[in-house]
Design a protein around this motif. Structure first.
Motif, PDB file in Angstrom:
ATOM      1  N   SER A 267      49.771  23.936  45.712  1.00 55.78           N
ATOM      2  CA  SER A 267      50.297  25.278  45.958  1.00 55.78           C
ATOM      3  C   SER A 267      51.378  25.205  47.019  1.00 55.78           C
ATOM      4  CB  SER A 267      49.196  26.221  46.437  1.00 55.78           C
ATOM      5  OG  SER A 267      48.231  26.430  45.442  1.00 55.78           O
TER       6      SER A 267
ATOM      7  N   LYS B  22      49.594  29.702  49.771  1.00 54.33           N
ATOM      8  CA  LYS B  22      48.249  29.157  49.977  1.00 54.33           C
ATOM      9  C   LYS B  22      47.334  30.217  50.552  1.00 54.33           C
ATOM     10  CE  LYS B  22      49.264  24.247  50.319  1.00 54.33           C
ATOM     11  NZ  LYS B  22      49.409  23.043  51.178  1.00 54.33           N
TER      12      LYS B  22
ATOM     13  N   THR C 292      45.964  31.848  43.422  1.00 57.55           N
ATOM     14  CA  THR C 292      45.081  30.823  42.886  1.00 57.55           C
ATOM     15  C   THR C 292      45.487  30.501  41.454  1.00 57.55           C
ATOM     16  OG1 THR C 292      43.232  31.606  44.229  1.00 57.55           O
ATOM     17  CG2 THR C 292      42.703  30.187  42.363  1.00 57.55           C
TER      18      THR C 292
ATOM     19  N   SER D  49      44.689  28.504  37.880  1.00 56.52           N
ATOM     20  CA  SER D  49      43.551  27.997  37.121  1.00 56.52           C
ATOM     21  C   SER D  49      43.968  27.863  35.663  1.00 56.52           C
ATOM     22  CB  SER D  49      42.338  28.923  37.251  1.00 56.52           C
ATOM     23  OG  SER D  49      42.632  30.215  36.722  1.00 56.52           O
TER      24      SER D  49
END
Length: 121
Positions: free
Chosen positions: A59, A64, A68, A70
């Motif tokens: 990131s 950060k 997120t 995924s």
């Protein structure tokens, strides 16, 4: 691999959005994936990347703890959960695929069309 980003929109500062990147044509698990963004008048910048397993992520320091990344390999989809959005997060967000996880845009050979995120104050 062909990629299509979605989920952008208008959100108030402090709000959340989840971007999606759906892949078709090709073996999804052959690729690491990443998110980049480009604000008006600025260069495209790295946001986050994830390897093919989903276990390794990178990131940008600027996101950060806020964003997120995924992926769901069963659904051929990658996500970017964006929380506590700020005006400086407003940009066109692009998803991209690469043969290995990287922060460099030049390593990503396939790009989606981008989805616009607008943050109102």
């Amino acid at each position: 691999v062909q990629l299509q980003a979605s989920g952008g929109g208008l959100v108030q500062a402090g709000g959340s959005l989840r971007l999606s990147c759906a892949a078709s044509v090709g073996t999804f698990t052959s690729y690491a994936l990443g998110w980049f963004r480009q604000a008006p008048g600025k260069e495209r910048e790295f946001v986050a990347a994830i390897d093919w397993t989903g276990r390794k992520t990178y990131s940008a320091n600027s996101v950060k703890g806020q964003f997120t990344i995924s992926r769901d390999n069963a659904e051929n989809t990658m996500y970017l959960q964006m929380n506590s959005l700020k005006s400086e997060d407003a940009a066109v967000y692009y998803c991209a695929a690469a043969p290995f996880i990287s922060e460099s845009a030049t390593d990503f050979g396939s790009w989606g069309q981008g989805t616009l995120v607008t943050v109102s104050s």
